[in-house]
Design an enzyme around this catalytic site. Structure first.
Site, short mmCIF file in Angstrom:
data_model
loop_
_atom_site.label_atom_id
_atom_site.label_comp_id
_atom_site.label_asym_id
_atom_site.label_seq_id
_atom_site.Cartn_x
_atom_site.Cartn_y
_atom_site.Cartn_z
N TYR A 7 0.86 -1.18 0.00
CA TYR A 7 0.00 0.00 0.00
C TYR A 7 0.90 1.23 0.00
CZ TYR A 7 -2.82 3.83 1.85
OH TYR A 7 -3.44 5.04 2.01
N GLU A 46 -3.82 7.33 -3.61
CA GLU A 46 -3.54 5.99 -3.09
C GLU A 46 -3.28 5.00 -4.22
OE1 GLU A 46 -6.10 5.32 1.04
OE2 GLU A 46 -6.76 4.39 -0.81
#
Lengths: 290, 378
Positions: free
Chosen positions: B101, B189
């Site tokens: 991530y 993101e």
């Protein structure tokens, strides 16, 4: 005594020739605020409400010795105005403008920190030391000189709280609107420290709202550093998650920032939280009589 | 403001961040054609402004043309958290062996852009934050330094063992930071960022949100906005200088100031009522705003009573009162109103309202209780 400003504070207005700037300069002057200069690029040499206007902050500071600046500049260019104030020798900047891009505030707060300059706002109503100086857009007549220090993320909610306090005979030392944006200048911790050290402030009212974890951090700070009585209120107790309630900062996201968590943080350290605005003076009187 | 995954990845591509080969499709036929062209397997992904698409069944793997057709039929038109799926992304299936991530957002406390990274990618990061917060590395970015090469390397060394990946990662993080600044993002993101079987980093997904206050200088981004019906109403309100958010109750609220508006909703709920909306008429004194606000409130059929709470500062109570009187004359509405006015020019405001025989109460608590009484009496 008071915090941040008093009757001797020399104030400069950036954007003094604009509609809002000029109107509120008049209001501040009527209140007794010591406004010494205005800035409006290209309009140096003019006067507004008999106050001299300069082209740059630097010129204004050199000529008048102003230490505090209030900004009424459209949001897209307000970030630049904050930088100019700090560069020009101002020590405390109050930015009223609403809707300043967040990254402009990131840049401005970093620069001000480096320069050792304090900032209030943006997107705030300003601050007042009742009976001495009002720097902002606050309705001066509801305030009363006294010993309660107040800080709030919201403007009109501050007016409501202050009028309830004043009606109950509880005057204020200084009231500061810290603004509703996610990235802002002075916040609870800095102001709590100032109020704690101010001999004229006996007790503190903290008005928070949903979003972020500043209230939780304030509670931690109070626990460790504040001995004066504190009463709190949190707006947005019934706000649904994921909806931005007007203020850019007021949003409950990823399961945090809710009023419930903030109320619990205060109550766990013995700071009473009013459920209704009208309970604030009552709770304050109870604490003060202890 | 939010954009779709495919739009975020288009922006990534422009900064030469590697993304999957993919096509946006609006019909099942388009999905079939795209799948044949990309070659199997493909992943069909719902494009909506909501998280948790996978859990909702909005992401499906297809190994054959039939699979792709079925996936398209199932996903197109489905409802995910109140959003109807109108388009899907058909992306080439990629073999990978590890998921990470990486993300960036604004950190209120450090007043800077916060870079976040985790070796536990591919799952909802909120879950990781809750269950295993140490698994998320956080780096506040000094705005003066930006994402300096040394910092990007430092982060990459904590994620990757192989030096070739460290170099790729550091390069990608710098590009991502540049995207964040260039587009006035509030969130960027990549989840997951994967290591493909051939040892390269690839953005398998992408998410971007933007700072509404900066849209004035991000015309290209603003053009991507796809507001929902409720959001359209909110945008329309914003154009009249109002901030409006529809809720489910029946007491319409008109308040000046966001904090006071939230507190007014709280007080209504405290006494057992249900606010129909959040409506902040803002700071300026313009009677037209009040007229627009009344129009907005009365356009919500759930509204049974309107509660007006004004604390004049910049807003002048007499302007609000004038706007209200005009609105009532224009709208000829039969919805009862409860009013509380104080602050700047309150006396004049109250005098104007008195001529209209409208009920005025002294405090916010009284106003809420009166509004609830009126609803209950219906």
């Amino acid at each position: 005594m008071s915090i941040l400003i008093n009757k001797d504070t020399k104030v400069l207005v950036q954007g003094i020739t604009g509609r809002d700037g000029s109107f509120h300069t008049g209001k501040m002057k009527d209140y007794g605020t010591n406004i010494v200069a205005g800035v409006s690029p290209g309009k140096g040499g003019q006067t507004v409400h008999d106050i001299p206007v300069f082209n740059t902050v630097e010129d204004a500071v050199k000529a008048t010795g102003a230490t505090v600046s209030i900004i009424f500049i459209p949001a897209p260019i307000a970030g630049d105005a904050i930088l100019e104030a700090a560069d020009g020798g101002i020590k405390l900047v109050i930015c009223i403008s609403e809707g300043v891009p967040t990254l402009d505030m990131v840049k401005a707060t970093a620069y001000l920190k480096k320069k050792g300059v304090q900032l209030i706002g943006a997107n705030c109503p300003g601050l007042i030391t009742p009976g001495e100086s009002m720097i902002g857009i606050l309705p001066g007549n509801i305030f009363k000189k006294g010993n309660i220090g107040l800080m709030s993320r919201s403007g009109t909610l501050t007016y409501l709280m202050v009028s309830l306090l004043t009606q109950a005979g509880l005057g204020q030392s200084t009231c500061v609107g810290i603004g509703g944006d996610p990235v802002a200048g002075l916040y609870y911790e800095e102001l709590l420290e100032m109020f704690q050290n101010d001999p004229e402030t006996e007790a503190i009212v903290l008005i928070g709202e949903i979003g972020g974890d500043a209230e939780e951090r304030a509670a931690q700070y109070i626990k460790n550093h504040v001995t004066k009585p504190v009463v709190a209120f949190i707006a947005g107790q019934t706000a649904p998650p994921g909806k931005r309630m007007g203020h850019a900062g007021a949003i409950i996201s990823s399961g945090s920032g809710s009023a419930e968590e903030k109320i619990a943080a205060f109550e766990s350290i013995g700071v009473p939280v009013a459920r209704l605005p009208i309970d604030i003076p009552k709770l304050m009187k109870e604490l003060l009589s202890k | 403001m939010k954009i779709h995954e495919f739009q975020a990845k288009e922006i990534f591509s422009r900064y030469s961040i590697p993304v999957t080969k993919e096509t946006v499709c609006y019909t099942t036929d388009e999905v079939c054609t795209a799948s044949e062209r990309l070659g199997y397997p493909v992943v069909v992904k719902a494009q909506v402004h909501a998280g948790g698409r996978g859990k909702a069944g909005g992401v499906k793997l297809a190994r054959t043309l039939d699979d792709a057709k079925n996936a398209a039929n199932q996903i197109l038109g489905m409802d995910i958290k109140g959003y109807t799926v109108e388009k899907v992304l058909v992306a080439q299936g990629v073999k990978f062996n590890k998921e990470f991530y990486v993300g960036m957002t604004i950190d209120r406390n450090t007043k800077s852009v916060l870079f976040m990274a985790s070796k536990e990618g591919g799952v909802e990061i909120e879950e990781v934050a809750k269950d295993n917060p140490e698994a998320i590395l956080k780096f506040p970015i000094d705005p003066e330094l930006g994402m300096a090469p040394f910092l990007a390397r430092k982060i990459a060394f904590q994620l990757f063992d192989d030096f070739s990946l460290v170099k790729q990662g550091a390069d990608l993080f710098q590009k991502l930071y540049k995207i964040f600044l260039d587009t006035d993002s509030s969130l960027v993101e990549i989840n997951p960022l994967v290591i493909t079987d051939d040892g390269n980093l690839l953005a398998l997904d992408g998410k971007m949100n933007f700072d509404d206050n900066a849209l004035f200088r991000q015309k290209e981004i603003e053009a991507l906005n796809e507001p929902t019906e409720d959001e359209k109403k909110e945008i329309q309100a914003k154009e009249s200088g109002l901030t409006y958010i529809r809720l489910d109750g029946n007491i319409g609220c008109m308040v000046n100031g966001a904090g006071l508006a939230m507190a007014s909703m709280d007080v209504i709920k405290h006494f057992g009522g249900q606010p129909a909306n959040f409506l902040d008429i803002g700071g300026s004194s313009n009677p037209q705003k009040v007229i627009d606000a009344m129009n907005l409130l009365t356009s919500d059929k759930n509204v049974k009573v309107i509660m007006i709470n004004i604390f004049g500062g910049i807003t002048r109570c007499d302007d609000v009162a004038k706007g209200l009187v005009t609105a009532l004359e224009q709208l000829k509405m039969d919805i009862p109103i409860v009013i509380r006015l104080s602050g700047t020019n309150a006396e004049e405001g109250l005098r104007i309202i008195a001529s209209q025989n409208l009920p005025v109460v002294g405090s916010l608590s009284e106003a809420a209780q009166e509004a609830i009484r009126l609803v209950n009496a219906m």
